[in-house]
Design an enzyme around this catalytic site. Structure first.
Site, PDB file in Angstrom:
ATOM      1  CB  THR A 194      65.626  72.064  81.408  1.00 39.70           C
ATOM      2  OG1 THR A 194      63.964  71.875  80.196  1.00 39.70           O
ATOM      3  CG2 THR A 194      64.655  71.797  82.636  1.00 39.70           C
ATOM      4  CB  THR A 195      69.883  71.313  81.398  1.00 41.03           C
ATOM      5  OG1 THR A 195      69.933  70.430  80.990  1.00 41.03           O
ATOM      6  CG2 THR A 195      71.543  70.753  82.368  1.00 41.03           C
ATOM      7  CD1 TRP A 196      72.169  77.992  79.722  1.00 39.87           C
ATOM      8  CD2 TRP A 196      71.245  77.875  78.140  1.00 39.87           C
ATOM      9  NE1 TRP A 196      72.905  78.609  79.367  1.00 39.87           N
ATOM     10  CE2 TRP A 196      72.029  79.177  78.133  1.00 39.87           C
ATOM     11  CE3 TRP A 196      70.037  77.834  77.233  1.00 39.87           C
ATOM     12  CZ2 TRP A 196      72.696  79.702  76.942  1.00 39.87           C
ATOM     13  CZ3 TRP A 196      70.281  78.807  76.173  1.00 39.87           C
ATOM     14  CH2 TRP A 196      71.445  79.267  76.113  1.00 39.87           C
ATOM     15  CE  LYS A 252      65.278  66.455  76.301  1.00 43.23           C
ATOM     16  NZ  LYS A 252      66.384  65.931  77.988  1.00 43.23           N
ATOM     17  CB  CYS A 253      62.090  74.021  76.573  1.00 45.72           C
ATOM     18  SG  CYS A 253      61.001  73.818  75.354  1.00 45.72           S
ATOM     19  NE  ARG A 308      66.544  74.114  71.531  1.00 53.12           N
ATOM     20  CZ  ARG A 308      66.868  72.869  71.207  1.00 53.12           C
ATOM     21  NH1 ARG A 308      67.133  71.967  72.636  1.00 53.12           N
ATOM     22  NH2 ARG A 308      68.033  73.172  71.041  1.00 53.12           N
ATOM     23  CB  SER A 358      66.170  68.578  71.695  1.00 50.88           C
ATOM     24  OG  SER A 358      66.740  68.414  72.469  1.00 50.88           O
ATOM     25  CG  HIS A 414      59.393  68.886  82.734  1.00 51.29           C
ATOM     26  ND1 HIS A 414      59.977  70.090  81.814  1.00 51.29           N
ATOM     27  CD2 HIS A 414      60.424  67.760  82.473  1.00 51.29           C
ATOM     28  CE1 HIS A 414      61.087  69.925  82.175  1.00 51.29           C
ATOM     29  NE2 HIS A 414      61.533  68.354  82.074  1.00 51.29           N
ATOM     30  N   GLY A 448      72.940  71.810  71.373  1.00 52.43           N
ATOM     31  CA  GLY A 448      72.892  72.949  71.894  1.00 52.43           C
ATOM     32  C   GLY A 448      72.687  74.272  71.155  1.00 52.43           C
TER      33      GLY A 448
END
Ligand code: PAP
Length: 324
Positions: free
Chosen positions: A77-79, A74-75, A160, A168, A139, A292
């Site tokens: 990652t997807t981005w 949730k820091c 983050r 998140s 992770h 976001g």
């Protein structure tokens, strides 16, 4: 809401069950069922992930060309997965192409986690058949990575603010049906460090120290910096990965195109991310796009809750100045 079966009741070997029985454990509730977390090498895991981590430590051999995206959950990652993929593949898949892989697959499917689906009883695909040069994610804390990754690979890590990370994580767990607890209980686990892949602070500091000692191997990014100046951070990632933008690309606006392609609005708006599911875990892709924003914790944590996290940050991040 979609609840992922991936994380439930794996068929563990007798040897592994016996090994798990020797580790510190904590029972929490997930989707109405008790779910055990285990502490291994200082960090907390659910069994299906820990099984894979142990197998990775024994069997995974990194190649020199492997690149890893690393993070606490949730820091961002997807981005970061999207940015790394878009950068490394931009010759083959220009950001504006009508058949860019992002239009049909979520970044998590394009840049899979090493510990999800490649190893252990939930193995669904073969790491050997993953095309080289490999762009993978993890992770797993730095100290538990296999030596071959630590000595050979480039790792881009994103951290983050812990308060936004916690908020998140809490929303994500509720969204995918993996946790039924209150914010107060989630806060308790986060602060004591028993959240999955926790303690958060040790995870961040582990990678941060490496980024200072081995800057050519580990690049440390902050979600907040990426939000504040995305183009500059995308350039940093490109330089680190050895695919810096040429003068022609700069002139042609390629940096902004990649920033746009990987932006929250850009990715969230794609059909595959509104309706699709993750290929291995079956989770809704949409669960990975919530707000976001920086500072959303203010809408969900009381001043006392925030202070409690800040006090731990002051202690654990003293000397680094991170998130203080
Ligand atoms: P993971 O570690 O489980 O893969 P991760 O992608 O780090 O999850 O976390 C999702 C968070 O990143 C969400 O934050 P929020 O809950 O505070 O909203 C999600 O909205 C945010 N996020 C996803 N994609 C982007 C993006 N392209 N730009 C900025 N934030 C993003």
């Amino acid at each position: 809401m979609s609840s992922s079966k991936f994380f439930q009741s794996p068929q563990l070997s007798q040897d592994l069950k016996e090994f798990l029985s020797t580790l510190p454990r904590k029972e929490v509730f997930s989707n109405g069922h008790p779910l055990c977390r285990y502490q291994y090498q200082g960090f907390w895991y659910v069994d299906v992930i820990l099984e894979a981590v142990i197998s990775i430590q024994e069997h995974f051999q990194a190649e020199d060309s492997d690149v890893f995206v690393a993070s606490n959950p949730k820091c961002g990652t997807t981005w970061l997965k999207a940015i790394a993929f878009a950068l490394l593949n931009r010759r083959r898949h220009p950001a504006t192409s009508g058949d860019h892989p992002f239009l049909s697959r979520n970044p998590h499917d394009l840049v899979p986690f090493l510990e999800i689906g490649f190893y252990g009883s939930r193995k669904a695909r073969d790491i050997a058949s993953f095309p080289s040069p490999r762009l993978l994610a993890t992770h797993v804390p730095y100290s538990s990575l296999p030596e071959s990754i630590r000595s050979k690979c480039k790792i881009v890590y994103v951290a983050r603010d812990p308060k936004d990370t916690l908020v998140s994580a809490r929303h994500f767990s509720a969204r995918v049906g993996m946790l039924d607890t209150t914010m107060a209980e989630v806060l308790e686990q986060f602060c004591e460090g028993s959240n999955i892949y926790g303690p958060f602070w040790d995870h961040v500091v582990g990678y941060w120290k490496q980024s200072l000692e081995n800057p050519e191997r580990v690049l440390f990014l902050k979600y907040e910096d990426m939000k504040a100046r995305p183009a500059a951070e995308v350039r940093r990632v490109a330089e680190f990965l050895g695919c810096a933008f040429s003068a022609e690309e700069e002139e042609a606006g390629e940096v902004d195109r990649i920033v746009e392609l990987c932006s929250f609005e850009g990715l969230r708006g794609l059909e595959v991310n509104k309706k699709g599911k993750q290929e291995v875990t079956g989770m809704d892709n949409s669960a990975f796009f919530r707000r976001g924003e920086v500072g959303d914790w203010k809408n969900h944590l009381s001043p006392e809750m925030a202070k409690r996290i800040d006090r731990i940050s002051e202690e654990k991040f003293s000397g680094s100045g991170l998130f203080l």
